[in-house]
Design a protein around this motif. Structure first.
Motif, mmCIF file in Angstrom:
data_model
loop_
_atom_site.group_PDB
_atom_site.id
_atom_site.type_symbol
_atom_site.label_atom_id
_atom_site.label_comp_id
_atom_site.label_asym_id
_atom_site.label_seq_id
_atom_site.Cartn_x
_atom_site.Cartn_y
_atom_site.Cartn_z
ATOM 1 N N ASP A 72 88.621 68.021 1.740
ATOM 2 C CA ASP A 72 88.676 68.242 0.299
ATOM 3 C C ASP A 72 88.043 67.082 -0.466
ATOM 4 O O ASP A 72 87.404 67.272 -1.506
ATOM 5 N N GLU A 73 88.197 65.864 0.057
ATOM 6 C CA GLU A 73 87.586 64.704 -0.585
ATOM 7 C C GLU A 73 86.070 64.743 -0.439
ATOM 8 O O GLU A 73 85.321 64.453 -1.381
ATOM 9 N N ARG A 76 84.697 67.332 -2.781
ATOM 10 C CA ARG A 76 84.685 66.849 -4.164
ATOM 11 C C ARG A 76 83.458 65.986 -4.427
ATOM 12 O O ARG A 76 82.792 66.125 -5.457
ATOM 13 N N THR A 143 80.749 72.938 -8.031
ATOM 14 C CA THR A 143 81.921 73.094 -7.167
ATOM 15 C C THR A 143 81.464 73.459 -5.768
ATOM 16 O O THR A 143 80.828 74.497 -5.570
#
Length: 278
Positions: A72-73, A76, A143
Motif C-alpha cells: 500500500d505504501e 501510494r 491512484t
C-alpha cells in the motif's frame, strides 16, 4: 512487447501525459549519490525513486538486505509520481540497469504491465544529446491500484522446495563469481551459494552499461531449458532483477525473484551452503 526501450524511441514519449520516466540511480555504498546526481540533472519530467527509501522496506531478522516495502505504501508513492494503470513507465539508472530493473520488477509484481527499461542508461542518453534538466518535475497525482502477481516472487520455502526438485527448478545466482564460489567472504556473514545454483553474473547482461537484447540474453542462459521454473537471486534482491528482466526478455516464461536472496538464505541456521563451482 519488449521490456527494453531505446533512447530514440523513449525521447518520443517526453511530455506525454500517459508516460512517466522514473530515475532510479543509486550507488551502493553511497546512498545519497543517486539523488544528488538526479538533482544535478535528469530526463525532463522524470520522478525519482530511492532504492533504500522507496523500493525497500525495514530490515528484520529474516527477509534479506532489501525486503519489499508494504504494497500500500509503494502504491501510494506510485500514485504521487503520476502513475496509474494507464501510464507507460520508463525506468532508468546509470548502473547498467541493476537498480532500475528492481523498479521494473516491483511494478510487474504490483500488476503493472506497461513498464520498460531504458536500455542505454542516463549517461548515454545525455551524451547522445537528448534533453536533460535540473528542473523538478510536477507530476499530476493519480491512484495506483495494485494487482499483486505473486507468481513472480519466490520465498525461502520455495527455494528449499526447489532443492528437492532439481529436475524442474533452476536456481540462478547473479553475483560476481568470486562471491558465488565463496572465495570472497567479505560482504556477508557466510560465503558460498545455495546448493545446485548456477552462476550468471548480472553485469554480463549489460556490458558497457547497455542492456543487451533478447537474442544476446538467450545466449547468456544457453543450456537452461525454457520449460523450467527459474528462481533468481543475488546478495540482497537487487542485482538479481536485471537477470530476471534478461531471462524474461529472452523468452523464459517462468521466472521468479527470490527477494530475500543470499542475505535471507544465510539468516536461517539450517539452510545448506555450497562452495566452489557447480
Amino acid at each position: 512487447m519488449s521490456n527494453l526501450i531505446a533512447a530514440a524511441e523513449a525521447a518520443e514519449r517526453l511530455g506525454r501525459p500517459d508516460a512517466v520516466f522514473a530515475d532510479v540511480r543509486f550507488v551502493l555504498g553511497e546512498p545519497e549519490a543517486g539523488q544528488a546526481a538526479y538533482v544535478r540533472g535528469h530526463i525532463p519530467g522524470a520522478v525519482f525513486f530511492d532504492l533504500n527509501k522507496d523500493l525497500s522496506g525495514p530490515k528484520e531478522t529474516h527477509g534479506g538486505g532489501h525486503p519489499l516495502p508494504a504494497m500500500d505504501e509503494f502504491a501510494r508513492k506510485l500514485g504521487e509520481a503520476g502513475i496509474d494503470a494507464g501510464t507507460e513507465v520508463i525506468v532508468y539508472d546509470d548502473q547498467g540497469g541493476s537498480i532500475a530493473a528492481r523498479l521494473w520488477w516491483m511494478l510487474k509484481h504490483a500488476g503493472h504491465e506497461r513498464v520498460r527499461l531504458l536500455a542505454e542508461g542516463f549517461s548515454a542518453w545525455r551524451d547522445a544529446g537528448f534533453p536533460v534538466t535540473a528542473e523538478p518535475p510536477r507530476p499530476i497525482a493519480r491512484t495506483f491500484v495494485p494487482r499483486v502477481d505473486d507468481r513472480l516472487r519466490a520465498t525461502v520455502a520455495d527455494v528449499r522446495a526447489g532443492l528437492e526438485r532439481r529436475d524442474r527448478v533452476v536456481l540462478v545466482d547473479s553475483r560476481i563469481p568470486r562471491r558465488y564460489t565463496g572465495e570472497d567472504a567479505t560482504k556477508y556473514a557466510k560465503a558460498g551459494h545455495i546448493p545446485g545454483a548456477i552462476n550468471r553474473y548480472w553485469e554480463d547482461g549489460s556490458p558497457g552499461g547497455v542492456f543487451l537484447g533478447a537474442e544476446a540474453q538467450w545466449e547468456r542462459f544457453e543450456g537452461i531449458p525454457a520449460d523450467r521454473d527459474i528462481i533468481v537471486y543475488c546478495g540482497a534482491g537487487v542485482t538479481a532483477c536485471p537477470n530476471v528482466l534478461a531471462l524474461t526478455e529472452a523468452g523464459y516464461p517462468n521466472v521468479r525473484l527470490y527477494v530475500g536472496s543470499w542475505s535471507d538464505w544465510i539468516s536461517y541456521e539450517d539452510n545448506p551452503i555450497a562452495k566452489g563451482e557447480e
